[in-house]
Design an enzyme around this catalytic site. Sequence first.
Site, PDB file in Angstrom:
ATOM      1  N   ALA A  11      13.306 -11.143  -5.541  1.00 37.47           N
ATOM      2  CA  ALA A  11      13.390 -12.482  -4.954  1.00 37.47           C
ATOM      3  C   ALA A  11      14.352 -12.562  -3.772  1.00 37.47           C
ATOM      4  CB  ALA A  11      13.795 -13.492  -6.035  1.00 37.47           C
ATOM      5  N   ASP A  59      18.178  -3.202 -10.510  1.00 40.78           N
ATOM      6  CA  ASP A  59      17.084  -2.480  -9.867  1.00 40.78           C
ATOM      7  C   ASP A  59      15.990  -2.277 -10.917  1.00 40.78           C
ATOM      8  OD1 ASP A  59      15.455  -0.651  -8.617  1.00 40.78           O
ATOM      9  OD2 ASP A  59      17.113   0.534  -7.785  1.00 40.78           O
ATOM     10  N   TYR A 152       0.668   4.829  -2.401  1.00 38.67           N
ATOM     11  CA  TYR A 152       0.899   3.370  -2.449  1.00 38.67           C
ATOM     12  C   TYR A 152      -0.319   2.687  -3.067  1.00 38.67           C
ATOM     13  CZ  TYR A 152       1.636  -1.463  -1.161  1.00 38.67           C
ATOM     14  OH  TYR A 152       1.784  -2.826  -1.226  1.00 38.67           O
ATOM     15  N   LYS A 156      -0.682   0.481  -6.595  1.00 40.46           N
ATOM     16  CA  LYS A 156      -1.195  -0.890  -6.674  1.00 40.46           C
ATOM     17  C   LYS A 156      -2.498  -0.951  -7.497  1.00 40.46           C
ATOM     18  CE  LYS A 156       2.027  -3.257  -4.587  1.00 40.46           C
ATOM     19  NZ  LYS A 156       2.743  -4.353  -5.284  1.00 40.46           N
ATOM     20  N   GLY A 183      -3.230  -9.307   1.505  1.00 42.08           N
ATOM     21  CA  GLY A 183      -3.430  -8.355   2.603  1.00 42.08           C
ATOM     22  C   GLY A 183      -2.163  -8.310   3.436  1.00 42.08           C
ATOM     23  N   LEU A 184      -2.324  -8.399   4.750  1.00 38.98           N
ATOM     24  CA  LEU A 184      -1.179  -8.239   5.651  1.00 38.98           C
ATOM     25  C   LEU A 184      -0.311  -9.505   5.674  1.00 38.98           C
ATOM     26  CD1 LEU A 184      -3.231  -6.435   8.392  1.00 38.98           C
ATOM     27  CD2 LEU A 184      -1.259  -5.427   7.203  1.00 38.98           C
ATOM     28  N   VAL A 185       0.879  -9.388   5.139  1.00 39.70           N
ATOM     29  CA  VAL A 185       1.841 -10.499   5.098  1.00 39.70           C
ATOM     30  C   VAL A 185       3.055 -10.060   5.913  1.00 39.70           C
ATOM     31  CG1 VAL A 185       3.181 -12.063   3.631  1.00 39.70           C
ATOM     32  CG2 VAL A 185       1.149 -10.907   2.698  1.00 39.70           C
TER      33      VAL A 185
HETATM   34  C1  8X3 Z   1       0.421  -4.554   1.595  1.00 44.97           C
HETATM   35  C2  8X3 Z   1      -0.818  -4.671   2.371  1.00 44.97           C
HETATM   36  O1  8X3 Z   1      -2.621  -3.554   3.738  1.00 44.97           O
HETATM   37  O2  8X3 Z   1      -0.409  -2.607   3.922  1.00 44.97           O
HETATM   38  O3  8X3 Z   1       0.260  -4.300   0.248  1.00 44.97           O
HETATM   39  O4  8X3 Z   1      -1.676  -2.291   1.918  1.00 44.97           O
HETATM   40  S1  8X3 Z   1      -1.390  -3.211   3.002  1.00 44.97           S
END
Ligand code: 8X3
Length: 254
Positions: A11, A59, A152, A156, A183-185
């Site tokens: 957070a 952590d 990655y 996920k 998606g892209l944030v």
């Molecule tokens: C973040 C979005 O598209 O870089 O999880 O995997 S992306």
Amino acid sequence: MDQKIALITGATSGIGKATAITLAKMGYAIIATGRRAERLSALKDELPKNTPYLPLQFDVKKRKEVEKVFNDLPETWLKIEVLVNNAGNAHGLSPIQDGDVDDWDAMMDINVKGLLYVSKAVIPGMVERKSGQILNVGSIAAKEVYPNGNVYCASKHAVDAITKGMRMDLNPYGIKVMAIHPGLVETEFSLVRFKGDSDKAKSVYQGFAPLLAEDIAEVIAFAISRPSHVVMADMVVLATAQGSSTMVHKDLQK
Ligand code: 8X3
């Protein structure tokens, strides 16, 4: 405590921070967790006054730390109604043959094992009370694998699988289990992925309107405020310019 309690991991920035602020505005008491103590205490000033607030500095990837923090949770903060498993990171973006094993460890440790450690600490209380909502923050990378995203994306995809498994196992107890897959944030996400290379990080979000952390927080707020018979089980949220994880309509003249 009169207010319901929401716990949000990670957070101190980005989606987690925006979610903590949004849920506080909805009237939740907030437990915010993260590694950076100063940021956790600064967050208090961004919450509506009188929000009951418990910052927990730890952590998620450190199993013993997680166990200790939850064993020592003050009595008034035990009944966690909403758990937002948001803490997560990407480390590196390389072909599998060039991947850094420390990066792989970090992603599996934080995104998968960290989520499990915190869930393991919170779920038994929800089961006992037969009440609760768990919302896991996945990614478009939970649904699609893209070049160089290998580990990655695997971490996920694991979040997606764990979410589905949790929903089945917690079904008899009336506990809602949801996932949101952004998606892209535009957050510090790419800065971490590219290890502080801010030009590289910025270029990810150039030439189109990316999602903002607040956009995701709003959807999370909507999801957890549905009537008791409705569960927003699986939500993919993209920027309008994003067609898939490898397709973004950019106009670099802008
Ligand atoms: C973040 C979005 O598209 O870089 O999880 O995997 S992306």
